[in-house]
Design an enzyme around this catalytic site. Sequence first.
Site, mmCIF file in Angstrom:
data_model
loop_
_atom_site.group_PDB
_atom_site.id
_atom_site.type_symbol
_atom_site.label_atom_id
_atom_site.label_comp_id
_atom_site.label_asym_id
_atom_site.label_seq_id
_atom_site.Cartn_x
_atom_site.Cartn_y
_atom_site.Cartn_z
ATOM 1 N N GLU A 41 20.167 16.199 -10.236
ATOM 2 C CA GLU A 41 21.166 16.111 -9.163
ATOM 3 C C GLU A 41 21.734 17.496 -8.920
ATOM 4 O OE1 GLU A 41 22.676 13.949 -6.885
ATOM 5 O OE2 GLU A 41 23.759 15.812 -6.458
ATOM 6 N N HIS A 55 27.584 -5.926 1.602
ATOM 7 C CA HIS A 55 27.370 -6.742 2.798
ATOM 8 C C HIS A 55 26.732 -8.078 2.460
ATOM 9 C CE1 HIS A 55 28.600 -3.922 5.892
ATOM 10 N NE2 HIS A 55 28.067 -2.958 5.152
ATOM 11 N N SER A 63 23.528 2.467 5.835
ATOM 12 C CA SER A 63 24.117 1.171 5.524
ATOM 13 C C SER A 63 23.098 0.080 5.851
ATOM 14 C CB SER A 63 25.386 0.969 6.340
ATOM 15 O OG SER A 63 26.002 -0.225 5.959
#
Lengths: 489, 451
Positions: free
Chosen positions: A36, A54, A342
């Site tokens: 990372e 969701h 998303s």
Amino acid sequence: MGTKTHYDVIIIGGGVVGTAILRALSRLQLKIALLEKQVEIGWGTTKANSGIVHAGFHSTPGTWKAKLCVRGNAMFEQLSDELDVPFWQNGLMMVARTKEEEETLRHYYQQGLENKVTGMEMLDAEATHRLEPNLAPEISLALRAPSGGVVAPFELAMAQAENATANGAQVQTGLRVEDISHTGDEFVITTDDGNTWTSTYLVNSAGLFADEIAKICGLEIEPIIPRKGEEYLFDQSVSDLITHTIFPVPTPKSKGILVIPTAEGNLMIGPTALELPYKDDVTTTAEGLDEIFSFTQKLVPRLNRRDIIASFAGVRAGSPTGDFIFDSSHSGKAIHLRGIESPGLTAAPAIAEHVLKMLAKAGLPQKEKPDFNPRRPKVIRFKELSDAEKEQVIRENPLYAHVVCRCETITEGEIVDAIQRGARTVDGVKFRTRAGMGRCQGGFCTPHIVRILARELGVTPLEITKRGNDSQLLVAEAKEFLKGGKLHD
Amino acid sequence: MTKTRQTDVAIIGGGPAGLAAAIAARKAGAKHVTILERSHELGGILQQCIHNGFGLHRFQEELTGPEYAYRFIPEVQKDPGIELYLNTMVLDLSSQQEITAIHPDFGLVKLQARATVLAMGCRERTRGALSIPGTRPAGVFTAGTAQRFVNIDGYMPGKKVVILGSGDIGLIMARRFTLEGAKVEAVVEIMPYPAGLARNIAQCLEDFDIPLYLSSTVTTIHGKDRVEGVTISQVDDKWQPIPGTGRYISCDTLLLSVGLIPENELSQAANIPLDAKTGGAIVDENRETLIPGIFACGNVLHVHDLVDYVSEEAEIAGEAATRYALSKADADAKANERDKGRKAQQVVIKPGENVRYVLPQRLTPGAEADLFLRVTQPMEAITLYLDGVMLARKRQVRPSEMLKIRLRPNHWENLRQNRGDLDGKEISLTAALQPTQPTRLEPETVRGARP
Ligand SMILES: Cc1cc2nc3c(=O)[nH]c(=O)nc-3n(C[C@H](O)[C@H](O)[C@H](O)COP(=O)(O)OP(=O)(O)OC[C@H]3O[C@@H](n4cnc5c(N)ncnc54)[C@H](O)[C@@H]3O)c2cc1C
Ligand SMILES: Cc1cc2nc3c(=O)[nH]c(=O)nc-3n(C[C@H](O)[C@H](O)[C@H](O)COP(=O)(O)OP(=O)(O)OC[C@H]3O[C@@H](n4cnc5c(N)ncnc54)[C@H](O)[C@@H]3O)c2cc1C
């Protein structure tokens, strides 16, 4: 560093997706590592999003988004329990104000049924307002999905990384992958410190930068379309206004601007959706605030601008196809995840499952570790303990009696624990413990956190940064500028 | 778990308010007073205020913050009737005055008080200021945070500074930074007049040629890792930035001095009703809140600009709390009845025209008490009326300076003549005025701006 060991799999990118894959792989008898570039895990898109798990009625049936969102949602209860991450199934509500919007709402209900979203119901105006009395009176119909929830996204990424590490995986932060080559049966990965890493398999989950990594690996692909979203957080005193996450009827570009009760207990409004040529523009703007505020006030009129305590922006890795993209190269030995916009957070555990299947197909050995421990040790959150438990932890470690962050009641014990779990910066402490996230936004506790970080890391306070790179908080010792006897230069 | 301890008067917070309240409680006859202070030392915020300017009213001397605190601390320390709990954070207070606190050695501490004095002070406001558009780099601090870094920890948080807000702490820090060899580029205030005391404007800005931009605000923060600059713009009368007035100032630090807010989590835990204007509890002339037996004083009640008034207010609260604790010892049921009657009888004072707030908000009819108030804007000359009864005239009033007026028996007589029986009535305090025209100051014409 790193040059000697050969890894079975190296993952590029420590967001919620990369760490989910790392944890899933840590079940197997493999040598794995994650690289990372930021100083800490989870500081890409994962740090700055809406945190919604969701339900799955938003996505077009048959897409990866639909499949992996619904599957991911179903995995969250167990995942959050195993990893001790704040997750709250508060339910989602999409609301309509006009006949036209009611029609669209019914379409989403049907779509949800096709996607196999469980427990959905349509509520008339009265039932809607009974559940959410502070919604605008004009709202005439609502689609409620009780399986929807909210999670602390950064904590999830961090917990996944911690649990994977406890099961033998290696996590390297502060290293940017600059080059990748493939010789013989090996990927040779060069990081910005000049070192090389080798592995048999490669997973590119570099989020916004996954297109660039894919290009290095020789893929000809359409670039990621960065799409910025601004979000605004309210003081906890108004948290009781709303329980469900409230969605308007979506626009073609995004799910619209929402009212979100976060897993940490603050209400949040946002996000905007603005396509930009930059991947690193996380500025908030006066226009963004105006847009969000005027929109959400139509959903919840009692929201007051004065109660906003903080703001941030995140950038979505917009997909050129509109769906998640799973490319592979090198006979399937490298997998590239693109366009994980998303509901990428929701889908993360299901994406990991899918990536493991792809790797298995390409020949990755699948032998389970007999001693894999799916549980992350419980993190002490002092504020949530009973009186008896508080007494107990203070007896074991008096640092738990020293409250450092007054707004959120975070103790020195929790901060030291966060540092032992990997926090290196003030923001790292903040995101792990919530110290500095309350109404005074670090006004009182920052000097104390700097002092504790310096002590625990064995450095001077001058070396402590807000979030790595050149973000030092202090510039000199007092009186330093006066040396040489002249005021200002 | 430790067993619940008992005390006559519990005092939460050991700053100047807590200290003065404790001494007053002992003088008034309390046998056992307990101070609970979360820090390792007494003195509260005064310990980091190393500038002088404390105690002019009370001691007719210019003391530093720590010196002022030491006028009280030794007396508290050597009094065997005052039990001191340092490193003790109070986590909860019930309306029945059960206090829950934590201490590194004693673990969880429970204390049952007969009367309680809240003296938790205040914290700095950041609300709104942190939603300034732009990036969120390192280098944005509240003025008090910077004060702590410099004065207590010995580190400079920046070298080129812009200060948003002209509150007193920001002004004090403008001077401190300058004396430390840093450069203060500007103080930026959204209102057309400064928020801090006139003497601080003179001594901290004008003496050092630091420009003060009124009717202006910071509209963008620039910089990726560390602050690199800010854009400041003028604002219109609705405090909205005027397009085209933006100006970039290069700096590495932005300090926020946009106000203080009483620290009232515990008051809320005990269900004590608060005044939306002051941010503190609603109290009567004894500084008793609407929950009988719980009193409040100092910055937790309303933000004071002078510590001298904090001590004075704390003495009122400490003494009254003691009277309450001792009377309660007689008979609980009777005391409760008495409390109810007492509260029902009080008149309620509302801030009227040009008055931002008034404290106390409730008075027992006939009480000879000082009223403290702040006005809504600077005014040349005003006359203060309490429900039509003239109280006083004042000149050159500003919101930053708290006004103090004595209510005397003749005022009450006049009120009774106008209103008859006053019990339970609502009256309002107004300031009749000739306001000065609040003029917008262009940056060029701002006081102290360099050629
Ligand atoms: C405003 C907004 C709101 C959203 N709301 C939701 C929501 O409510 N629910 C939901 O499900 N999803 C939501 N999303 C989407 C969700 O946040 C993302 O899908 C998810 O965080 C993607 O995770 P990731 O691990 O793929 O990406 P990232 O978190 O960006 O991780 C990628 C990592 O790769 C690192 N990296 C990049 N290049 C290199 C390199 N060369 N070498 C080493 N490391 C590198 C980066 O530093 C980064 O840490 C939202 C997104 C935004 C922007
Ligand atoms: C930077 C600055 C500069 C100032 N300059 C001047 C000046 O020049 N002249 C002047 O006259 N006045 C000045 N003042 C004002 C004056 O210092 C304050 O009015 C005064 O300190 C307020 O006293 P206090 O006791 O109410 O609050 P504080 O001094 O804030 O004390 C409150 C105490 O309560 C403790 N506490 C809070 N919560 C808890 C809890 N839950 N449990 C246990 N303990 C708790 C705190 O640790 C603290 O010690 C200045 C104030 C500041 C902040």
